[in-house]
Design a protein around this motif. Sequence first.
Motif, mmCIF file in Angstrom:
data_model
loop_
_atom_site.group_PDB
_atom_site.id
_atom_site.type_symbol
_atom_site.label_atom_id
_atom_site.label_comp_id
_atom_site.label_asym_id
_atom_site.label_seq_id
_atom_site.Cartn_x
_atom_site.Cartn_y
_atom_site.Cartn_z
ATOM 1 N N ALA A 30 2.415 1.720 -3.396
ATOM 2 C CA ALA A 30 1.480 2.204 -4.406
ATOM 3 C C ALA A 30 1.220 3.695 -4.248
ATOM 4 C CB ALA A 30 0.165 1.426 -4.311
ATOM 5 N N ASN A 31 1.267 4.155 -3.008
ATOM 6 C CA ASN A 31 0.946 5.554 -2.765
ATOM 7 C C ASN A 31 2.172 6.445 -2.676
ATOM 8 O OD1 ASN A 31 -2.041 5.738 -2.399
ATOM 9 N ND2 ASN A 31 -1.577 4.057 -1.000
ATOM 10 N N ALA A 43 0.838 -1.200 0.000
ATOM 11 C CA ALA A 43 0.000 0.000 0.000
ATOM 12 C C ALA A 43 0.873 1.251 0.000
ATOM 13 C CB ALA A 43 -0.916 -0.002 1.222
ATOM 14 N N ARG A 70 0.155 14.098 -1.385
ATOM 15 C CA ARG A 70 1.559 14.182 -1.031
ATOM 16 C C ARG A 70 1.777 14.362 0.462
ATOM 17 N NH1 ARG A 70 5.316 15.583 -5.263
ATOM 18 N NH2 ARG A 70 4.265 15.297 -7.244
ATOM 19 N N PRO A 95 -10.350 8.399 -11.110
ATOM 20 C CA PRO A 95 -10.890 7.721 -12.284
ATOM 21 C C PRO A 95 -12.345 8.096 -12.556
ATOM 22 C CG PRO A 95 -10.081 6.193 -10.612
ATOM 23 C CD PRO A 95 -10.230 7.527 -9.972
ATOM 24 N N SER A 96 -13.032 8.671 -11.586
ATOM 25 C CA SER A 96 -14.452 8.911 -11.814
ATOM 26 C C SER A 96 -14.698 10.138 -12.677
ATOM 27 C CB SER A 96 -15.197 9.046 -10.490
ATOM 28 O OG SER A 96 -14.612 10.060 -9.717
ATOM 29 N N ASP A 142 -12.966 12.732 -3.844
ATOM 30 C CA ASP A 142 -12.880 11.799 -2.753
ATOM 31 C C ASP A 142 -12.155 12.415 -1.549
ATOM 32 O OD1 ASP A 142 -13.530 9.492 -1.597
ATOM 33 O OD2 ASP A 142 -12.353 8.193 -2.873
ATOM 34 N N LEU A 143 -12.400 13.672 -1.316
ATOM 35 C CA LEU A 143 -11.804 14.344 -0.167
ATOM 36 C C LEU A 143 -12.873 14.478 0.927
ATOM 37 C CD1 LEU A 143 -9.853 17.124 -2.066
ATOM 38 C CD2 LEU A 143 -8.826 15.322 -0.683
ATOM 39 N N GLY A 149 -16.202 15.785 -2.316
ATOM 40 C CA GLY A 149 -16.443 14.389 -1.968
ATOM 41 C C GLY A 149 -16.573 13.519 -3.202
ATOM 42 N N ARG A 197 -4.050 10.495 -11.499
ATOM 43 C CA ARG A 197 -4.229 9.042 -11.582
ATOM 44 C C ARG A 197 -5.145 8.536 -10.474
ATOM 45 N NH1 ARG A 197 0.103 5.825 -8.608
ATOM 46 N NH2 ARG A 197 0.725 7.273 -6.992
ATOM 47 N N LEU A 198 -5.469 9.428 -9.528
ATOM 48 C CA LEU A 198 -6.337 9.012 -8.435
ATOM 49 C C LEU A 198 -7.788 9.424 -8.656
ATOM 50 C CD1 LEU A 198 -3.897 9.896 -5.590
ATOM 51 C CD2 LEU A 198 -4.809 7.636 -6.040
#
Lengths: 616, 293
Positions: A95-96, A92, A158, A111-112, A185-186, A181, A108-109
């Motif tokens: 990946a991050n 994990a 970051r 996708p929506s 996604d925050l 949100g 890249r984070l």
Amino acid sequence: MRFSHYLPAGMPSGVPAATDQATGTKDTPSSIVEDETQLSSTPSSTGEPAPRLIHPLVELRFDRTVFEEMERRIERNGPWDDWTMYRLALEAEEANLVGDFHELQCTRLLPSFTPLPHQIETARRVLHEMRGRAILADEVGLGKTIEAGLILKEYWVRGLVRKVLILVPASLVLQWVRELGNKFDLPAVPQKKEYSWASDIVVASMDTAKREPHRQLLLDNEYDMVIVDEAHKLKNKRTGNYRFVTELRKKYCLLLTATPVQNDLSELYNLITLLKPGQLGAEGDFTANHVADRRVAKNEVKLQENLGQVMIRNRRSDGGVEFTRRFVTNVPLSLSDEEMALYNGVTDYVRQHVKAENGDIASMLSLVTLQREVCSSRDAVFLTLVNLFKKTPEDSPLRARIWELVELIKNIKANTKAEKTIELIQTMDDNKAIVFTEYRQTQNYLLRFFKEHGIQAVPYRGGMNRGKKDWMMDLFRRRAQVLVATEAGGEGINLQFCHNIINFDLPWNPMRVEQRIGRVHRLGQTEDVKIYNLCTIGTIEEHIVHLLHEKINMFEMVIGELDDIVQKIDKEEPWERRLAKMVLESADGEDLRRRLDGLADTVLKQRDQTHRETTE
Amino acid sequence: MNGKQVQKFVLSYIEATGCHVVEKSPNHVTVKLSPAADRVLTNRPFYWGFVDRCGVQPETMTYTWIFEKAPVPEVGVPSSPLSSVVMAGGRVAREEVYFGSRRLVQLFDAVRQSGRNVTMFEEPPRGQRDPLGSQAYTAWLGVNFKVGYECDMKREEWYSWGISLATGVMDENFLERLKEKKLTPRLPSNVHLLRNGLSMRKGMAQLEHALERKLKASDFIWAVEAENRRQEERNRINQYYGPMLERSIDNNEQKEALSVRLKQREEEIDWQYSPRVAVSVINCGIFHFPGID
């Protein structure tokens, strides 16, 4: 001690860690940390040892929390974590991991949804050139919120930002929360109760935040990032808002505004000083170097260069953004005899009265308002007349005149415009439309009128509180057919799901007209937008529509062009006052038209000039 | 992480937490969570409080996790990431799990929380062994470090290092060493542990020193640049506030206010630009290998 000879020379034989645990010595880890002093830098057991330098400029810090946890587990002989989990945790982290200073991680984070190129470019510039302190001044509808979200997300990913304060007009709070949100996604929360301030990302209204006890609480805090939406409200450095935002302790800071602030250099100066004091030099220097007149810049090139370091303004005319088309239809209407009688009555009254006022601008403007209200609805003009009647001294001969006009109102049984509006709505493909009006009374009348005709309509106005505004938007989206909005509804609402606008009456300022349309004709609108201007023949309205639509052709003009032009003209004299004067001073319709055409020519000339400047 | 890696990650998690796989296809999995996973993932503290206090049999949630954007053909049509379908076993929430999705972020957090410290033993080779003899095992401290280079920007690296607690020998590719081995959390039979020459703390200190030496040799141009930016900003505000402070020399109140603002801005600038390196421990463990080294 069978194996002690394997120890390197000089190595003190420490207490065996993993083997001697069964005896269960003490609860504190101190028993195994016999040579604590040998640990790099005077550590305390908190995991936050004092920093030391790894390079003349660079502090090095070790966070040993996880290691110290292991020491405690050794002490108690477990419990130990699962081996798979251990490996997954590493996976994990891997990946991050942020492998590069520059490459945008946030894209890249997400996708929506996919941000537009100009939005990514803006985020990149703010991060790498402006270092996280910037004014985002895109024109309406280009996605300032998205840009701010991208920047925030990047810092978030970051790990450079954790505590965030977002100050916005009350009506936009929930929209910001939703946008952050859903799209990013925050975990943003709206400020509702005292404890909401403790959340990482808080969205609050400026008016709440600057009031005690919130104010002090926020000033005692530190924010990794502060975002202010509709930041043009901070242009005056003597206001409480301005002082409050200045005093907030912040690392990164984004100011969002759609209003180009260049028109008043001192306002621009204040906004930039809020962000980076000294960016435009000391106040005196700035005035000497850049200001010829309050609104006229000197050394334009140098100023633009300085601005470019803190401000980004994307324009629709820059291209790269695909918008759907606009279709504008003027709907000419003839007033009924009764309505026309009222209009003529009011016009006569206004003309006579103007002479009496002897050029007092304020009351002249209110007189013109009367004329405009007649064109909207009898309800609008009625209230104004009644108020006027009350204000007029009892012995004044004007009282009788005013009452005559009120009598005329009583004769009016139907509203030609409202009937036409229903007709229009019924011909629309999806039966969904926004009706804009300038007047609260007209709004109420329309709501009643629609209800009588079995059309579901909901109101929207500036005075509503946050929750109600949201509720109305939601009702409109899901159930209602029509949204009846007053001008205040023009700011900050997004109605891309609707593509029909009916201008029941038109604001005189083309910027405000554009703002209305901007609610609907923006990114995310998938349909062509249809705009209907209701226009009563033989009234000032006809002249205004003629000016805005036919002469200036504002509806088809590239947006943004207009901002600058109207700002420039506004410099000399505010647009609305200029129009009102023309209306009052002109002898007849012919004369008025001539004067308006003159104004239109000025606008067009300005535009050509801007065109030349940009192409040169 | 691409879709396949995400899928592998999620399936590993499911297995490690003892969840029950109801159904599986190349691009989705339907899983009934184990109580342990349910506690972590479903955000139902009140339900679990109720279960704990009343001792009832817990009913865990079932999810369908879809690893590709394409819908799963056999059950309905997933419209949004939060939709759900009712199956024989009750309600099944359907979610798309991709890199960046909320669920995966949550799984990342979960494994970080529950994969911090381990103690592992290498399994002794099978085959003929003296049933009475005992094999010596050496303890290694293995640490995964994360290094963050920060100013107004940030970059990260990670290092997997190990140190033998018997000899002080270090391995800068400790993860590679682990990958070759078959590990078990249980102490194998006929094995004895060597006495440690180094305490845990000392081993850690040596790893840190070695890492520091390595980091010292790295390129610090980014820090020099950040420092330049910091100085530039500091100069700028001094030029701005300096003359104002001079002019307000007679007005104490104004002077006070200006100095406060100057100081606040200075602190903000330092906060924003000061270059720093932060090393944290991702996770660490004690690993026992046969032999003495």
